[in-house]
Design an enzyme around this catalytic site. Structure first.
Site, PDB file in Angstrom:
ATOM      1  N   HIS A   1      -1.299   0.451  -9.746  1.00 44.13           N
ATOM      2  CA  HIS A   1      -1.822  -0.515  -8.869  1.00 44.13           C
ATOM      3  C   HIS A   1      -2.499  -1.654  -9.372  1.00 44.13           C
ATOM      4  O   HIS A   1      -3.768  -1.951  -9.421  1.00 44.13           O
ATOM      5  CB  HIS A   1      -2.961   0.244  -7.925  1.00 44.13           C
ATOM      6  CG  HIS A   1      -3.323  -0.691  -6.730  1.00 44.13           C
ATOM      7  ND1 HIS A   1      -3.471  -0.070  -5.486  1.00 44.13           N
ATOM      8  CD2 HIS A   1      -3.298  -2.032  -6.226  1.00 44.13           C
ATOM      9  CE1 HIS A   1      -3.799  -1.147  -4.636  1.00 44.13           C
ATOM     10  NE2 HIS A   1      -3.662  -2.130  -5.129  1.00 44.13           N
TER      11      HIS A   1
ATOM     12  N   ARG B   1       0.740  -1.098  -0.107  1.00 39.76           N
ATOM     13  CA  ARG B   1       0.107  -0.013  -0.018  1.00 39.76           C
ATOM     14  C   ARG B   1       0.955   1.292   0.002  1.00 39.76           C
ATOM     15  O   ARG B   1       1.956   1.257   0.612  1.00 39.76           O
ATOM     16  CB  ARG B   1      -0.845   0.058   1.216  1.00 39.76           C
ATOM     17  CG  ARG B   1      -1.974  -1.018   1.198  1.00 39.76           C
ATOM     18  CD  ARG B   1      -3.094  -0.606   0.248  1.00 39.76           C
ATOM     19  NE  ARG B   1      -4.300  -1.441   0.119  1.00 39.76           N
ATOM     20  CZ  ARG B   1      -4.701  -2.635  -0.499  1.00 39.76           C
ATOM     21  NH1 ARG B   1      -3.653  -2.610  -1.490  1.00 39.76           N
ATOM     22  NH2 ARG B   1      -5.612  -2.962  -0.299  1.00 39.76           N
TER      23      ARG B   1
ATOM     24  N   GLU C   1      -3.785   7.486  -4.683  1.00 41.99           N
ATOM     25  CA  GLU C   1      -3.984   6.987  -5.934  1.00 41.99           C
ATOM     26  C   GLU C   1      -5.463   7.126  -6.513  1.00 41.99           C
ATOM     27  O   GLU C   1      -6.409   7.467  -5.463  1.00 41.99           O
ATOM     28  CB  GLU C   1      -4.088   5.291  -5.742  1.00 41.99           C
ATOM     29  CG  GLU C   1      -2.912   4.954  -5.367  1.00 41.99           C
ATOM     30  CD  GLU C   1      -2.833   3.347  -5.311  1.00 41.99           C
ATOM     31  OE1 GLU C   1      -3.732   2.705  -5.414  1.00 41.99           O
ATOM     32  OE2 GLU C   1      -1.929   2.668  -4.743  1.00 41.99           O
TER      33      GLU C   1
HETATM   34  C1  8YV Z   1      -7.278  -4.583  -5.363  1.00 44.48           C
HETATM   35  C2  8YV Z   1      -5.544  -5.125  -3.587  1.00 44.48           C
HETATM   36  O1  8YV Z   1      -8.075  -4.940  -4.588  1.00 44.48           O
HETATM   37  O2  8YV Z   1      -5.792  -7.187  -3.106  1.00 44.48           O
HETATM   38  C3  8YV Z   1      -5.552  -5.950  -2.794  1.00 44.48           C
HETATM   39  O3  8YV Z   1      -5.463  -5.627  -1.476  1.00 44.48           O
HETATM   40  O4  8YV Z   1      -5.218  -3.760  -3.572  1.00 44.48           O
HETATM   41  C4  8YV Z   1      -5.797  -5.214  -5.138  1.00 44.48           C
HETATM   42  O5  8YV Z   1      -5.788  -6.455  -5.510  1.00 44.48           O
HETATM   43  C5  8YV Z   1      -7.391  -4.280  -6.834  1.00 44.48           C
HETATM   44  O6  8YV Z   1      -6.791  -3.187  -7.257  1.00 44.48           O
HETATM   45  C6  8YV Z   1      -8.785  -4.308  -7.318  1.00 44.48           C
HETATM   46  O7  8YV Z   1      -9.601  -3.098  -6.970  1.00 44.48           O
END
Ligand code: 8YV
Length: 313
Positions: free
Chosen positions: A279, A232, A261
């Site tokens: 991302h 993150r 983001e």
């Molecule tokens: C997002 C993610 O969910 O798994 C996670 O925690 O950050 C990613 O896989 C993806 O960008 C779908 O919105």
């Protein structure tokens, strides 16, 4: 029986929408011009939120849905969901672990190779007709180097296995040491960064890990060091990182995640020693299909009164 009503916090792929719209009345929050008015209109009937990792669900959103029973996250990270609020209010939360670990680990290695071997620079030289005219600098070897993995959960382990395939030596920092693994656990993050030539960050986001990669860690990583972040944006002090990249007190970085983001700090765009991704660690067709399936399986289990396949709360 009438279909349960769900709130979709962000867009899902077409293949999920077909199934969701067959089984539920789907309210698309992301299409609402006035979100407050939209919630006021439909919120009283909503029993589930389907959201995404980076969007999560705030306490405010959950409070505005008095019949809310479950939040299903399309992603493994639940740092954007107010878990304490969910717990206190008997709201279940699910996520999509495991199915995305390999892809996120693949991208971590891809970013490391891109940043070390300057793959985007080489591509630009060939593409712009500069081959033979502009010098392609000699680059940094990845094989056999010392890799520090920050976070040794499922994705961290997948990254370590891949790095081991490049004959790298691996040490790691983790709240939960994994004695069954052969890698050395390093309890001191500064010591890990000093030892490592490459530092790969894959801890969960949230308050406990906010800015754990700070100026001191970057200094310890040093001028030949490369930082990769696939966790993150909140885990890295971005001002410190930008300064380290500008002053070349670290060599390079490969980043899939950012503080704000998608409106990231524009200074990143001015740097030639950082490789940027939007991302997209889990963004393969294969994994996104599996993630969507798991979101739908969790919702279906909840509404059938069955045990949830992947509960968080
Ligand atoms: C997002 C993610 O969910 O798994 C996670 O925690 O950050 C990613 O896989 C993806 O960008 C779908 O919105």
């Amino acid at each position: 029986m009438s279909r349960p009503e769900i709130l979709l916090a962000g867009a899902y792929p077409e293949w999920d929408m077909i199934d969701l719209e067959t089984n539920y009345v789907v309210h698309k929050l992301y299409e609402a011009a006035d979100r407050d008015a939209f919630i006021k209109e439909i919120g009283g009937n909503v029993r589930a939120i389907a959201t995404r990792g980076e969007l999560g669900a705030s306490a405010e959103l959950m409070t505005s849905l008095p019949r809310l029973e479950v939040v299903s996250v399309y992603g493994v990270g639940t740092d954007a969901v107010n878990l304490a609020h969910a717990r206190d209010n008997g709201i279940r939360v699910t996520n999509t672990p495991d199915v995305l670990s390999d892809d996120v680990a693949d991208l971590a290695i891809g970013l490391l190779l891109s940043a070390a071997r300057l793959i985007p620079r080489g591509d630009a030289i060939v593409r712009s007709g500069q081959w033979g005219k502009a010098a392609m600098p000699l680059v940094t070897r990845v094989s056999g180097k010392r890799v520090g993995v920050v976070g040794m959960g499922r994705i961290g382990q997948a990254i370590a296995r891949r790095a081991a395939g490049f004959d790298c030596e691996i040490r790691y920092f983790s709240r939960n040491p994994q004695p069954q693994l052969s890698y050395v656990h390093e309890a001191d993050l500064i010591a890990l960064a000093s030892w490592a030539e490459f530092l790969v960050v894959i801890v969960p986001g949230g308050d406990a890990t906010k800015n754990i990669i700070n100026a001191e860690i970057l200094k310890a990583l040093g001028p030949d060091g490369i930082l990769v972040n696939v966790s993150r944006g909140s885990t890295v002090d971005e001002a410190a990182l930008i300064e380290a990249l500008q002053k070349r007190t670290i060599k390079a970085a490969g980043l899939d995640v950012f503080y704000n983001e998608p409106d990231i700090d524009e200074l990143f765009l001015t740097l030639d020693n950082v490789v940027l991704q939007p991302h997209h660690g889990s963004g393969t067709v294969e994994t996104r299909k599996a993630m969507g399936q798991l979101v739908r399986d969790n919702l279906a289990a909840h509404f059938a009164g069955q045990p949830l396949p992947t509960p968080v709360v």
